[in-house]
Each structure stands twice: as structure tokens, then as C-alpha cells.
Design a protein around this motif. Structure first.
Motif, PDB file in Angstrom:
ATOM      1  N   ALA A 302       0.828  -1.205   0.000  1.00 23.93           N
ATOM      2  CA  ALA A 302       0.000   0.000   0.000  1.00 23.93           C
ATOM      3  C   ALA A 302       0.863   1.256   0.000  1.00 23.93           C
ATOM      4  CB  ALA A 302      -0.925   0.011   1.220  1.00 23.93           C
ATOM      5  N   LYS A 303       0.299   2.303  -0.551  1.00 24.69           N
ATOM      6  CA  LYS A 303       0.935   3.616  -0.547  1.00 24.69           C
ATOM      7  C   LYS A 303       0.359   4.425   0.611  1.00 24.69           C
ATOM      8  CE  LYS A 303      -0.286   6.561  -3.699  1.00 24.69           C
ATOM      9  NZ  LYS A 303      -0.469   7.226  -4.997  1.00 24.69           N
ATOM     10  N   VAL A 304       1.241   4.886   1.498  1.00 29.51           N
ATOM     11  CA  VAL A 304       0.826   5.657   2.666  1.00 29.51           C
ATOM     12  C   VAL A 304       1.244   7.108   2.459  1.00 29.51           C
ATOM     13  CG1 VAL A 304       0.998   5.933   5.155  1.00 29.51           C
ATOM     14  CG2 VAL A 304       1.047   3.648   4.150  1.00 29.51           C
ATOM     15  N   THR A 305       0.275   8.006   2.539  1.00 29.42           N
ATOM     16  CA  THR A 305       0.526   9.441   2.346  1.00 29.42           C
ATOM     17  C   THR A 305       0.109  10.185   3.608  1.00 29.42           C
ATOM     18  OG1 THR A 305       0.062   9.194  -0.019  1.00 29.42           O
ATOM     19  CG2 THR A 305       0.081  11.433   0.877  1.00 29.42           C
ATOM     20  N   VAL A 306       0.989  11.065   4.085  1.00 30.05           N
ATOM     21  CA  VAL A 306       0.723  11.845   5.295  1.00 30.05           C
ATOM     22  C   VAL A 306       0.639  13.318   4.907  1.00 30.05           C
ATOM     23  CG1 VAL A 306       1.500  12.407   7.626  1.00 30.05           C
ATOM     24  CG2 VAL A 306       1.981  10.148   6.652  1.00 30.05           C
ATOM     25  N   ARG A 307      -0.456  13.955   5.314  1.00 27.80           N
ATOM     26  CA  ARG A 307      -0.648  15.373   5.025  1.00 27.80           C
ATOM     27  C   ARG A 307      -0.799  16.156   6.326  1.00 27.80           C
ATOM     28  NH1 ARG A 307      -3.404  12.664   0.986  1.00 27.80           N
ATOM     29  NH2 ARG A 307      -2.954  13.349  -1.157  1.00 27.80           N
ATOM     30  N   GLN A 308      -0.293  17.385   6.296  1.00 29.11           N
ATOM     31  CA  GLN A 308      -0.485  18.309   7.410  1.00 29.11           C
ATOM     32  C   GLN A 308      -0.829  19.665   6.816  1.00 29.11           C
ATOM     33  OE1 GLN A 308       2.879  19.442   9.907  1.00 29.11           O
ATOM     34  NE2 GLN A 308       1.610  19.153  11.714  1.00 29.11           N
ATOM     35  N   SER A 309      -1.949  20.216   7.273  1.00 22.36           N
ATOM     36  CA  SER A 309      -2.446  21.493   6.730  1.00 22.36           C
ATOM     37  C   SER A 309      -2.617  21.417   5.222  1.00 22.36           C
ATOM     38  CB  SER A 309      -1.503  22.639   7.112  1.00 22.36           C
ATOM     39  OG  SER A 309      -1.397  22.753   8.512  1.00 22.36           O
ATOM     40  N   GLY A 310      -3.013  20.238   4.715  1.00 19.10           N
ATOM     41  CA  GLY A 310      -3.265  20.070   3.296  1.00 19.10           C
ATOM     42  C   GLY A 310      -2.058  19.756   2.453  1.00 19.10           C
ATOM     43  N   ALA A 311      -0.839  19.880   3.003  1.00 14.34           N
ATOM     44  CA  ALA A 311       0.381  19.628   2.235  1.00 14.34           C
ATOM     45  C   ALA A 311       0.897  18.223   2.519  1.00 14.34           C
ATOM     46  CB  ALA A 311       1.459  20.652   2.589  1.00 14.34           C
ATOM     47  N   VAL A 312       1.374  17.557   1.458  1.00 15.67           N
ATOM     48  CA  VAL A 312       1.942  16.223   1.611  1.00 15.67           C
ATOM     49  C   VAL A 312       3.333  16.371   2.222  1.00 15.67           C
ATOM     50  CG1 VAL A 312       2.716  14.136   0.434  1.00 15.67           C
ATOM     51  CG2 VAL A 312       0.643  15.317  -0.342  1.00 15.67           C
ATOM     52  N   ILE A 313       3.523  15.818   3.411  1.00 15.03           N
ATOM     53  CA  ILE A 313       4.826  15.929   4.070  1.00 15.03           C
ATOM     54  C   ILE A 313       5.562  14.597   4.108  1.00 15.03           C
ATOM     55  CG2 ILE A 313       4.053  17.841   5.506  1.00 15.03           C
ATOM     56  CD1 ILE A 313       3.872  15.858   7.845  1.00 15.03           C
TER      57      ILE A 313
END
Length: 871
Positions: A302-313
Motif C-alpha cells: 500500500a501507498k501511505v501518504t501523510v498530510r499536514q495542513s493540506g500539504a503532503v509531508i
């Protein structure tokens, strides 16, 4: 070869190894050996030594008067470990010179003095001005004592406590912080992913970069990511761009550009402007920044994506099973994280991870502050919003810390005040925020309110971490971001209910070790409800871990609420090693069973391990089975750390789907010597320069080797703290000799510090030298053609040296002037192309310097029976 170094006994120096008889006679006539407790400095005073013990025909051949006042070593330059009041400050080249009374002193150069943790305000005026090229510390500070131990090649400096910093252990004076060299930095993280599910193809690409330019103490940085999707947008997100500079005397950092507020008092906010804030890492025993752990379960690759305040970090690909992300580098201290888990078969999980820190206590007298001025940075707001913020925390006593802050904008203000109190049952903090928002042009539309926050934290032996926080806000209260979103919505025809306003929020995290090896229990959860929204956001998790012998097992249960309802998840894991227990390469078998409230169950088994001399290869192989049409599936993942980049590849497949992924990460640093690459990503580096040491490794950093240009990058340095960097010559050429292998540096945060190691390449020689038919004087110094000491004469006139030239001369010195010296000429044996040179051994006559015989014929005649040992 016999040991040719000087040896210390109760503060005195003996040349080389004396015979037991000579040593016994010496001891019987030397009062120093009768006083074990007398300090060495008090032992060596105007002593006399008899040269008859050395059995020389010419009793005046060796000048023993130089040993009359303590340990003596011939003046010269030596690679030396330096200690100040018993504490190591690193290894460096130290030059020794002789005083008029024939005692030897170390040259206190400016470079050496800067490594000593002085109390600078107590030093005499113009102290550093007097050092010059070779200052004598005894003249600069009469109370100082320096002792050179040539058997250990170490310099011991004793200073009165008045002149030495008494900072907490582990602290480093700002005078020793190194801002590094000019450099261009490019860190990258690439991830390509494609999947086919039910005939539907999907391809995506993620490229995250961390670019920087260092010029002196000014560091320019840019962080961004490019996201490409076959069926979606192609977009580059600039997370932030800024320039920063440390201000050591304030223990703070100034920053201008795009960044985030710290978030330890108010929630974190992105802004464009300027900031001045303290950095606790500049202080002794500082605490590093906090980032939450992200846990989840993947059913496929799986691809795990983490966002903070809408931005991919952050984005990565994980293997099937439970995953943990604990190396997150968030853009601030606060602001919830949104995690998206995209499965290979098209399914998606989306959940939030609360990200808020409890205000910590400070030591008495300690102060932390942050001052920000600029504009709020948010792509979803129509108008530009000013942001001015100031926060401060101060420790008043051991148990009381006060803190406060203010936020201002053209349509909003908030004032916060609170205190943190330490008690025998844990630490509590309580604060109150008064805020007011109004819509420009309509003074009657205002929204005043208050927010109350209570936090609790405790850390004891049986509880690794326990944190609980509760916050209640009145109906009119809005935090800064909620207020700006509400204003923007009203300007576009909405009303004050368009944006959800938090009413209360409760969160808890605890981990408890149970008695008598009964394992560990942990819980976490959060609940949040709103004034203008029905229902609440909830998530809970409870788990238990333990082990029996080499078998580890765990059980966890969690509940997550979303817009479509709630879901319960249960997980049982068991892991055990396979193969021989004495092997560091034995793989690990992990098995797990999952079940959720939707009736889905699954089982999987994973074998993982490492390979390679430096464990540069890691791999996992997973077999899975699930109900509800999932069927059987499998996945393969491998990661290989090359000297230049960290590469990864993955594949998974099952009923009607398959996916593939490729990844690469690492860092490039351009500097005056070229471009150096590393598979590691970091914010602070040491650039090692060791010319000719290609293949040598850095201890403690697997896979970091000196490249063919003589450079290597060492990552993960602790800023503002002493970092010990040890170079291991193993793997380098046999012709290499390191003049030093250990150094210490204290870099600025974000610096690239150059660490230069001296190297010598050449052929080792073992020479049996004679003078007038007798062995050259025992203990005499051996100097190369540059005047550097390369060894001493051992018993029987035997000496060892490493030479770089095919032919040349070595100087043997045992006394004053030309009458106390001679020279040996050498000519190396010719070697076949590609053949490694071993130790070349020969007999040679040492020429008196007054007789300069230098013809090639005589030079060859002096080398009687040269031979190669092949060592």
C-alpha cells in the motif's frame, strides 16, 4: 620490531624497553619509585641519569640531561589525543617545542585553544592574542599543567576550575560550534507506484526534495514535493522556502521566509514572514522535537501518504501487515495529521492522527520564546491575512512554569495565559485563552469566547508515557485558523455556522508495564465534538505486548468513527526468529490475524531479513489469505543501500489485481572538492576528507565509505553537541597510513562540517641501522625529509618508517647539532606492475651529517642485502 616509544613510570620517561637488570638498578636508585602517591609533577625535578646503563662506547652520545625535569619527547609534530581535566576534546596534530631549560611544551595554537571549554569571561585579557603560532600555556596561565604521554600519544591539560566551564555534562560551548563549509545540498525521496485492479490501471509518482545552500552561517532551504497521477492533477507543492541563521549568544535562530510557528503554546500555523525563536538543542541535555507515531494496517502493498495542513509531508510504500511510521519530520509541533492508506486493489483508508504536545515544564530560570511577524500562508483563503504572534515560557521554580502568548491579525486577537505545575503524582498544566473575531466592515458581527485547556503527563518507572488533555471552548470561541476560515466563508455568502467550531476535545495516551514480566499494556484515544455539528469524532486503541523466550506476541483492538459509521479492528501478531541464534543474518517470521466489524478476516505470514556485509540488503516475503472474495495473495519487497542511494522495489498480486513500486532516496552535497553522494537523508552532515583512503569506513555508520575522490558524508549528527567520528582504515589500500582516525565536531543545525583526516601513503621500511659499526643510539628520533617525527630507534638499532618516494633519506637524531645526528639513505626495490609492496627490510649505515656521501654507488652499497618480507 621492538616498541620504540617512550614509556612513563611515575611521571618519568624511559626510552624504549630497558632490560630487567637495567630497570631494576634504575628503580633502586630512583626515589620516585618509593612514593606511589606523589603527583607526577612533583617527581621530576633536576634528576640525573647515568648513560652507563645504555652500554654505549661514547657515553656522551646521548644527551640525558633533557630528561632531568620530567618526561621528555623530541620536539616535533604528533597526532595526539587531547584531554582537559580528564575529558577528551578530540584528536589533532600537536606541535611540541623546547624551552631554554630543555623541557618540552605543546604549542597552544588558536585551533587547539578553541577546543578547550574555557570560561571565557574569567580568562586574562588578550588571552587568545598571546597564543600566536605557538603559545606556551604555562606563560599564559601559570597555574596550568600540561603533560605529554608519548606511550599513548596523548596530551593531558590540567586547568584550575576557575577557567573551565562547569556546564552540565554533555554541554558544548558555543565557541566550539561549527557553521561548516559552503555547500549545496539536495535530499530526495522518489516513489513510483502502479496498480491494476479489475482492468483499471493507475500510475502515480511522488518526488520529495529537501534542497539547501549553505554560505557561512546563512542556510537557505526549500522543501517541496511533486505529485503526478495518471488520472488526476500534476502538481508541485512548495512546502516552505526560507533562510535561517543561528544566534548563539541568544540560544536562538532567526528565520525569514515560509515556515511554521512552533505550536507549543498555540496551534501551529504556516506563515510567510520572519521568526526569532529559541532552540532547546543549543542547551545541555536538551529535548528533541516531538512527532507522533503513525500506526496502521495494510492489506496489500500500500501507498501511505501523510498530510499536514493540506500539504503532503511524507509518502512511502509499505508491505502488507501492521506498519509503523516513527521517523516523521513534521513542519510544526501541532496540527493534526491526515493519513491515507491506498491499497493495491483500490481500497482506501483515511484517518487522522492527533498532533498536539502538552506544555512541558522548564528548569528554574530557563526561558523559551518565539516571535513571528508576517502573513498567514493558506491556499484556501481568498484574502491575505496578517499574523503576528509571540509566545514565552519561563521556569520560576522547580515545580512552577508560567507561559503565555498573543496572536494578532486585522480581524482577530487571542491572549493566552497559563501555568504548568509539577506534583508527586505527575505534571499538570492549565491555561485560558480569550479570543475575539470580527468581520471587517460589519462591527456588529463579532464572536468573543474563551477556551480552557487542562493537560496531564506522567513518566514513572512502570509507565513509559502517560498523557491526557482536555479542552473546552465556549460557543463563541474560535482559534486563529477557524476564525479566518469563518471570515472567508461569510465574505462569500456563508454564515458563522459554515465552519465547524470545536466544543470539547479529550485525548489520552498511556503505556503501562505490568509486574512480574506480564508484558506491557497501552491505550490511546481521542474524542472531539462541535457546537455546530452533530455527532463527534472518536478513535480508540488498546493493546497488549509480551514475549516468551524468543517469541514475541501482541494483541490490539481499535475503533474508528468516520462519516460512514464506525469500524472495529482486531489484530493478533506473533513473531519469532528462524535459523541459528549466533547468526546476525537469521530471518524473522511474523504471523498475524486480523478481524474487523464488517466480517472481514485475514491471515498472513511474513519472512524478513537482511544480507550483505553491512546488512545493506533487506527483504520481506509475505503470503496472505482473506475472506469476502479476497482470496490468496502475496507480496515481495526488497531494499538495497548502495554507497550512493537507497533503492527499493516491491510487488504484490492477488485475485484480479497486482501492483509494482520503485523507490530511491538519498542526498547529494556539492562542495569545493566536487559532489559527494550518500544513501542517507539528514539535515546535518559531516563531510570527511581523507585523500588516498578510498574504501575506508566510518565506524557506526553502515555503508559509509570514503569514495574514490577521498570524501564521505556522515549523516545524523546531533547539532550543538560533540559528535565523535572515527575512521576505520580497514578496506583502504595497504599502502595507507592514517595520521589520525578520530575527531570530534559540534555542528550547527543544518551545517555541512568538513572533517579532514591526515593520510600518508608509501612503502613501510624496517631498517637495521649502524653508526661506526655499532647500532645507532637506542631511543633516538627518526625524522622524514619534512622534519616530521615518524618513529624512534628500538633495540639493536632497528627502526620502522613509511616512505613515499622511491629513494630518499631518513634522519636519525639523538643529540644537539650535526654531531648528534646522522642520516640513512634508501632506495626501494623495483616492483612489478600491480604488485603490492610489503615491508622492505634492509641493513644500512647511518651517515654522519658532516660527511655527505651521496653518490648512487655508495648509496646502493649502504643497502646490504635488501629484501621484501611480503608483509
Amino acid at each position: 620490531m621492538q616498541n620504540s616509544k617512550f614509556r612513563y613510570y611515575n611521571g618519568e620517561v624511559f626510552a624504549g624497553k630497558l632490560s630487567p637488570l637495567v630497570l631494576a638498578l634504575f628503580c633502586l636508585n630512583h626515589p620516585a619509585f618509593a612514593a606511589d602517591t606523589v603527583p607526577p609533577a612533583e617527581l621530576a625535578k633536576n634528576l640525573e641519569f647515568s648513560s652507563s646503563f645504555l652500554q654505549l662506547d661514547d657515553q656522551n652520545a646521548v644527551d640525558l640531561s633533557r630528561y632531568a625535569n620530567g618526561g621528555y619527547i623530541t620536539p616535533g609534530t604528533y597526532s595526539t589525543a587531547v584531554y582537559v581535566n580528564g575529558m577528551s576534546i578530540g584528536t589533532m596534530d600537536v606541535t611540541l617545542r623546547e624551552r631554554k631549560d630543555k623541557t618540552v611544551y605543546p604549542c597552544m595554537t588558536d585551533t587547539l585553544l578553541r577546543q578547550i571549554p574555557f570560561r571565557y569571561d574569567h580568562l586574562p585579557d588578550h588571552f587568545f592574542d598571546k597564543s600566536g603560532e605557538c603559545g606556551d600555556l604555562k606563560k599564559q596561565l601559570p597555574e596550568a599543567v600540561t603533560q605529554f604521554d608519548s606511550s599513548e600519544m596523548s596530551l593531558h591539560i590540567q586547568l584550575p576550575q576557575l577557567y573551565v566551564s562547569n556546564n552540565a555534562r554533555g554541554s558544548v560551548s558555543p565557541e566550539l560550534w561549527d557553521s561548516g563549509i559552503p555547500a549545496v545540498i539536495l535530499g530526495y525521496n522518489l516513489n513510483g507506484y502502479q496498480s491494476t485492479s479489475g482492468g483499471y490501471d493507475s500510475k502515480s509518482l511522488y518526488a520529495g526534495i529537501n534542497a539547501g545552500l549553505n554560505v557561512g552561517a546563512w542556510y537557505f532551504r526549500h522543501n517541496g514535493s511533486y505529485n503526478w497521477d495518471q488520472h488526476g492533477k500534476k502538481k508541485y507543492d512548495a512546502i516552505n522556502t526560507y533562510v535561517q541563521r543561528d544566534i548563539p549568544f541568544l540560544r536562538a535562530r532567526a528565520l525569514a521566509g515560509q515556515a511554521n510557528t512552533r505550536g507549543d503554546v498555540f496551534d501551529t500555523l504556516p506563515f510567510t514572514g520572519v521568526k526569532l525563536a529559541t532552540d532547546e538543542r543549543m542547551l545541555p541535555e536538551s529535548r528533541r522535537g516531538y512527532a507522533p507515531e503513525i500506526r496502521g494496517i495494510a492489506h496489500t502493498n500500500a501507498k501511505v501518504t501523510v498530510r499536514q495542513s493540506g500539504a503532503v509531508i511524507y509518502q512511502t510504500t509499505v508491505a502488507p501487515g501492521a506498519f509503523l511510521i516513527d521517523d516523521l519530520y513534521p513542519s510544526g509541533y501541532g496540527g493534526d495529521l491526515q493519513v491515507t492508506v491506498e491499497e493495491a486493489d483500490g481500497r482506501k483508508q483515511i484517518f487522522n492522527v492527533p498532533f498536539a504536545s502538552v506544555v512541558e515544564q522548564l528548569r528554574p530560570g530557563a526561558t523559551r520564546y518565539e516571535i513571528v511577524g508576517g502573513n498567514l500562508r493558506n491556499d484556501y483563503l481568498s484574502n491575505q491575512v496578517a499574523l503576528y504572534q509571540g509566545t514565552i515560557r519561563h521556569g520560576f521554580t522547580n515545580w512552577l512554569t508560567g507561559y503565555g502568548g498573543m496572536q494578532l491579525s486585522q480581524n482577530y486577537y487571542a491572549i493566552l495565559g497559563g501555568a504548568a505545575v509539577g506534583t508527586p503524582v505527575g505534571s499538570f498544566s492549565f491555561d485560558v485563552t480569550q479570543a475575539r473575531m470580527h468581520l471587517p466592515g460589519t462591527p456588529e458581527v463579532t464572536s468573543p469566547g474563551q477556551s480552557y485547556r487542562l493537560s496531564y503527563s506522567e513518566t514513572v518507572n512502570s509507565t513509559s508515557l502517560s498523557v491526557a488533555a482536555y479542552r473546552f471552548s465556549s460557543s463563541g470561541f474560535m482559534d486563529f485558523m477557524t476564525a479566518q476560515q469563518t471570515v472567508d466563508a461569510m465574505q462569500h455568502g456563508g454564515d458563522m455556522t459554515s465552519v465547524w467550531r470545536s466544543r470539547s476535545r479529550y485525548s489520552i495516551t498511556a503505556s503501562q508495564a505490568l509486574p512480574e514480566n506480564w508484558g506491557q499494556l497501552y491505550i490511546s484515544g481521542s474524542v472531539q465534538d462541535y457546537w455546530n455539528k452533530n455527532g463527534s469524532d472518536k478513535q480508540y486503541q488498546i493493546g497488549y505486548n509480551n514475549s516468551y523466550g524468543s517469541v514475541s506476541y501482541g494483541l490490539s483492538a481499535g475503533r474508528t468513527y468516520s462519516r460512514t459509521g464506525s469500524e472495529d479492528t482486531y489484530l493478533l501478531t506473533v513473531s519469532l526468529p528462524l535459523g541459528r541464534s549466533d547468526s546476525s543474518y537469521r530471518p524473522q517470521l511474523s504471523m498475524q490475524m486480523t478481524h474487523d466489524s464488517n466480517g472481514r478476516t485475514g491471515e498472513q505470514a511474513t519472512v524478513s531479513g537482511t544480507g550483505g556485509e553491512d546488512h545493506q540488503l533487506s527483504y520481506t516475503a509475505t503470503a496472505m489469505n482473506s475472506n469476502q472474495g479476497g482470496g490468496q495473495s502475496g507480496a515481495l519487497n526488497a531494499q538495497y543501500r548502495t554507497p550512493y542511494s537507497d533503492l527499493s522495489v516491491g510487488w504484490s498480486g492477488g485475485k484480479n489485481y497486482h501492483s509494482e513500486s520503485l523507490g530511491a532516496s538519498g542526498t547529494l552535497v556539492a562542495h569545493s572538492g566536487g559532489v559527494t553522494m550518500t544513501p542517507y537523508t539528514s539535515d546535518t552532515f559531516a563531510l570527511i576528507e581523507a585523500k588516498g583512503a578510498t574504501g575506508a569506513s566510518v565506524s557506526g555508520y553502515p555503508g559509509v565509505h570514503i569514495d574514490r575522490f577521498g570524501y564521505a558524508l556522515v549523516p545524523y549528527l546531533d547539532p550543538y553537541q560533540m559528535n565523535e567520528i572515527i575512521l576505520d582504515p580497514k578496506g583502504a589500500s595497504d599502502d595507507l597510513e592514517m595520521t589520525s582516525t578520530e575527531k570530534k565536531i559540534a555542528p550547527y543545525y543544518g551545517a555541512v562540517v568538513k572533517v579532514k583526516y591526515g593520510t600518508k601513503t608509501g612503502t613501510p621500511l624496517l631498517v637495521n641501522a649502524t653508526l661506526n659499526g655499532e647500532p645507532v643510539p637506542f631511543g633516538a628520533d627518526v625524522l622524514d625529509e619534512q622534519g616530521r617525527s615518524v618513529g624512534s630507534v628500538g633495540q639493536g638499532g632497528q627502526l620502522y618508517a613509511r616512505v613515499e618516494q622511491e629513494q630518499g633519506a631518513l634522519r636519525i637524531r639523538w643529540g644537539k647539532g650535526s654531531s648528534g645526528a646522522c642520516q640513512i639513505r634508501y632506495h626501494l626495490m623495483p616492483m612489478a606492475a600491480g604488485q603490492k609492496r610489503g615491508v622492505q627490510t634492509f641493513n644500512s649505515v647511518c651517515e654522519p651529517l658532516l660527511s655527505r656521501r651521496s653518490t648512487d654507488r655508495k648509496l646502493l652499497a649502504m643497502q646490504d642485502n635488501p629484501r621484501d618480507t611480503g608483509a
